[in-house]
Design an enzyme around this catalytic site. Structure first.
Site, PDB file in Angstrom:
ATOM      1  N   ASN A 203       0.832  -1.193   0.000  1.00  0.00           N
ATOM      2  CA  ASN A 203       0.000   0.000   0.000  1.00  0.00           C
ATOM      3  C   ASN A 203       0.877   1.257   0.000  1.00  0.00           C
ATOM      4  O   ASN A 203       2.099   1.191  -0.113  1.00  0.00           O
ATOM      5  CB  ASN A 203      -0.964  -0.015   1.191  1.00  0.00           C
ATOM      6  CG  ASN A 203      -0.241  -0.026   2.530  1.00  0.00           C
ATOM      7  OD1 ASN A 203       0.932   0.314   2.630  1.00  0.00           O
ATOM      8  ND2 ASN A 203      -0.953  -0.414   3.578  1.00  0.00           N
ATOM      9  N   GLU A 316       1.991   0.947 -16.826  1.00  0.00           N
ATOM     10  CA  GLU A 316       2.472  -0.338 -16.322  1.00  0.00           C
ATOM     11  C   GLU A 316       2.083  -1.488 -17.252  1.00  0.00           C
ATOM     12  O   GLU A 316       2.917  -2.293 -17.665  1.00  0.00           O
ATOM     13  CB  GLU A 316       1.887  -0.553 -14.931  1.00  0.00           C
ATOM     14  CG  GLU A 316       2.211  -1.883 -14.295  1.00  0.00           C
ATOM     15  CD  GLU A 316       1.494  -2.071 -12.966  1.00  0.00           C
ATOM     16  OE1 GLU A 316       1.928  -2.946 -12.197  1.00  0.00           O
ATOM     17  OE2 GLU A 316       0.499  -1.368 -12.693  1.00  0.00           O
ATOM     18  N   HIS A 317       0.796  -1.593 -17.553  1.00  0.00           N
ATOM     19  CA  HIS A 317       0.287  -2.654 -18.431  1.00  0.00           C
ATOM     20  C   HIS A 317      -0.304  -2.024 -19.689  1.00  0.00           C
ATOM     21  O   HIS A 317      -1.136  -1.121 -19.586  1.00  0.00           O
ATOM     22  CB  HIS A 317      -0.836  -3.453 -17.754  1.00  0.00           C
ATOM     23  CG  HIS A 317      -0.482  -3.999 -16.411  1.00  0.00           C
ATOM     24  ND1 HIS A 317      -0.961  -3.456 -15.231  1.00  0.00           N
ATOM     25  CD2 HIS A 317       0.283  -5.050 -16.062  1.00  0.00           C
ATOM     26  CE1 HIS A 317      -0.509  -4.160 -14.212  1.00  0.00           C
ATOM     27  NE2 HIS A 317       0.267  -5.129 -14.678  1.00  0.00           N
ATOM     28  N   HIS A 410      46.740  10.466  -9.347  1.00  0.00           N
ATOM     29  CA  HIS A 410      46.410   9.428 -10.320  1.00  0.00           C
ATOM     30  C   HIS A 410      47.542   9.283 -11.340  1.00  0.00           C
ATOM     31  O   HIS A 410      47.949   8.174 -11.708  1.00  0.00           O
ATOM     32  CB  HIS A 410      45.110   9.774 -11.068  1.00  0.00           C
ATOM     33  CG  HIS A 410      43.863   9.588 -10.261  1.00  0.00           C
ATOM     34  ND1 HIS A 410      43.596  10.299  -9.131  1.00  0.00           N
ATOM     35  CD2 HIS A 410      42.807   8.762 -10.450  1.00  0.00           C
ATOM     36  CE1 HIS A 410      42.414   9.939  -8.643  1.00  0.00           C
ATOM     37  NE2 HIS A 410      41.915   8.989  -9.424  1.00  0.00           N
TER      38      HIS A 410
END
Length: 430
Positions: A203, A316-317, A410
């Site tokens: 939920n 979503e769908h 570096h």
């Protein structure tokens, strides 16, 4: 040009401030007081305070024995489909090592997270299928420890859900729900070990808990209300369209259901049929307000426009009920999952077909897919330089590239190797 035959009556809103505040308070309390806080919230919200939230092997056996044999067979059948699809996803991934140049080896490994938490909602709907999607997929990925939580439902043990968790391979099953369950899995308590990733729907409070905990743990998705969008032409059956729209609207009163169609006749027939089907639909108390407040019917000129508009929704769908539904595979790109043709429906994806039903909502489909076996994997790299000549060459390149960015430290790491392996000067050395 798109024309709304039905417009939504309400605008979807994000989680209320009250939800955020409540969730934050519960998480902080569980973090501070552990099991004591978990127990208090479980008793307060679920009226549930057993001696132990963890179900023992005997508890599980006793609960599973109460589930009808047909239900057990069905759970096994669905999980076999989910497992099979997840395994194919896993098989599509591969570790590799390549020698990019003489003496320089670069590799990639896919390593499962150590522990995952699966939340399976209860409440009005005991989402048994969520156990398949979260637990089975994690186990196929190779997760060693899967913790599964589900709440009691009105003081009763959801036996089918427990059976699904067990058959899916959950290593620990807790009869515990809500924010307190999510928080316990994420931060750990005296009796519940923390996990590395949380998955599963819930939920608004559960979704907000996952949002607040993201970063401390991984999550599958930021979940919102279930969404369905149907693209239909004049060949679609209006009754099928109406039923399929309502199949997802019943998830909750804030679940959008949208039809985009090239046929005004179809659109108006669907609207009429939805109203008629709703009359005696057992879940109309959710489906009716969802359709009233968030339902849409949009008329467009052609399918090219329909697919372009559907992409803007990024739902979503997306169900495609047209003469040539596979056209959507190339015409569309922003969706959680496609369901092609009348013989296919979103409910199959939700419950039985084997693909994962945990999918992006609220336009997240623009940048992510749904839960899959890869979500439980970390794709990591490794490097090995076995040639001193190659290392010296890389050292010179590193020195130049790092100094371009003013990273002297570096650069010196590269200088050292060029000096050691091939005698390059080292003017900065003490």
């Amino acid at each position: 040009m798109a024309t709304h035959l039905k417009s939504p009556a309400a605008v979807a809103t994000s989680a209320a401030e009250g939800v955020r505040e409540t969730v934050a308070a519960v998480i902080a309390d569980v973090r501070e007081r552990g099991d004591a806080a978990v127990r208090e919230y479980s008793e307060k919200f679920d009226n549930w305070s057993p001696d132990s939230f963890l179900l023992s092997a005997d508890d599980i056996d006793r609960i599973v024995a109460t589930v009808p044999s047909q239900a057990i067979d069905d759970i096994r059948a669905v999980q076999a489909r989910v497992r099979g699809f997840a395994q194919r996803q896993l098989d599509s991934l591969r570790d590799f090592e390549v020698e990019t140049e003489p003496g320089v080896l670069l590799g990639q490994r896919n390593i499962p997270v150590r522990a995952a938490g699966a939340y399976v909602p209860g409440g009005r709907y005991p989402l048994v299928a969520s156990a398949h999607m979260t637990v089975v997929t994690a186990k196929v990925a190779g997760v060693e420890r899967v913790v599964a939580c589900t709440p009691p439902i009105r003081g009763e043990i959801p036996a089918a859900t427990i059976a699904a968790m067990h058959l899916a391979g959950a290593d620990e099953i807790y009869l515990l729900g809500g924010v307190q369950a999510v928080a316990a899995m994420a931060v750990g308590t005296e009796t519940i070990g923390r996990v590395d990733l949380l998955a599963g729907p819930g939920n608004a409070y559960v979704a907000e808990a996952k949002r607040q905990l993201f970063g401390e743990v991984g999550i599958d998705l930021f979940a919102g209300p279930t969404e369905i969008l149907i693209v239909a032409d004049d060949a679609a059956d209006p009754f099928v369209v109406a039923v399929d729209l309502l199949s997802q609207a019943e998830h909750g009163p804030d679940s959008p259901a949208v039809l985009i169609t090239t046929s005004e006749t179809l659109g108006r027939e669907v609207m009429d049929l939805v109203d008629r089907v709703l009359v005696d639909m057992p879940t109309r108390d959710f489906a009716a307000p969802a359709w009233r407040d968030h339902g849409e019917v949009v008329l467009v000129d052609d399918l090219a426009q329909a697919y372009a508009l559907a992409d803007r929704y990024a739902f979503e769908h997306v169900q495609v009920l047209t003469r040539e539904p596979r056209e959507a595979l190339t015409a569309m790109r922003d969706y959680g999952a496609l369901f092609l043709g009348e013989a296919t429906c979103v409910s199959y994806g939700d419950k039985v077909i084997g693909t994962n039903h945990t999918l992006p909502t609220r336009k997240a489909a623009r940048y992510t897919g749904g839960l899959w076996v890869g979500k439980y994997l970390k794709t990591v790299t490794y490097q090995e330089v076995t040639s001193t000549a190659a290392s010296a060459d890389l050292g010179r390149l590193c020195g130049r590239a790092a100094r371009l960015e003013l990273f002297e430290g570096h650069a010196r790491s590269g200088d050292v190797r060029a000096h050691k392996y091939e005698g390059d000067p080292l003017p900065w050395a003490p």
